[in-house]
Design an enzyme around this catalytic site. Structure first.
Site: not given
Ligand code: ZN
Length: 204
Positions: A52, A57, A142-143, A100-101, A146
């Site tokens: 995701g 991000q 989660h997304e 998380c990236l 963000h």
């Molecule tokens: Zn994340």
């Protein structure tokens, strides 16, 4: 001028980049530029082995995220784009590990709703509604966080926060070091870039 910002080479930003704390604005226009942006986001997500990725991000101030719960670029039928998403119902609660990236190498258990209903628009501007559970439900929650400037580290237990603290400090030190070296702009100019883009990108 602001329109061209979106064509800067896109990359996944790391904690504590200010765009990760930005509350994104609704997308008001779905056009070829947005489609190209989403395509680039998928490329970056797959390169980073993610499932995701939210617009914040990649330092874009838009309410938009992408997901492929399989993580496999070949499985294009698992690719989903959520534009202006909203969770309209949440059921149950489950603890599960997240990463998380934008927070490389950090993992912790996060409590999320077990099943959710989410409404959003796709890249054709068509509204849709999904009821999801398990991993896809977790990814969407989660997304969507963000897009509100929230990170999974904000939702972990106090003891987990303590455990993560040294790694967060390392990320912070590294980021400030890059700013001091002029490799990353100051927080103030990153903020004003986000403001400028938000105005340009969300103009009706
Ligand atoms: Zn994340």
């Amino acid at each position: 001028m602001a329109q061209t910002l979106i064509w800067l080479p896109m990359q996944i930003v790391l904690y504590p980049h200010p765009s990760l704390r930005w509350k994104s604005r609704d997308v008001t226009r779905i056009d070829s530029q947005l489609r190209a942006t989403v395509e680039q986001m998928f490329e970056l997500m797959y390169e980073a082995k993610g499932i995701g990725l939210a617009a914040n991000q990649v330092a874009l101030p838009l309410r938009l995220f992408i997901m492929n719960p399989s993580g496999d670029p070949e499985q294009t039928d698992e690719e989903f784009v959520f534009i202006n998403p909203e969770i309209t119902s949440r059921k149950g609660s489950e603890l599960g590990e997240e990463g998380c990236l934008s927070l490389p190498e950090l993992y912790s258990d996060v409590r999320r709703a077990d099943a959710i209903t989410v409404e959003a628009y796709d890249l054709d501007g068509q509204g849709f509604e999904f009821t999801l559970d398990d991993l896809p439900a977790r990814v969407v929650q989660h997304e969507l966080d963000h897009l509100d400037g929230m990170l999974f580290i904000d939702r972990v237990s106090e003891s987990a926060k303590k455990q993560l603290a040294p790694e967060l400090d390392d990320l912070e030190v590294h980021f400030r070091h890059q700013q001091a070296a002029g490799e990353i702009a100051s927080d103030e100019s990153l903020q004003s870039e986000l403001e400028t883009m938000a105005v340009a990108l969300t103009r009706e």
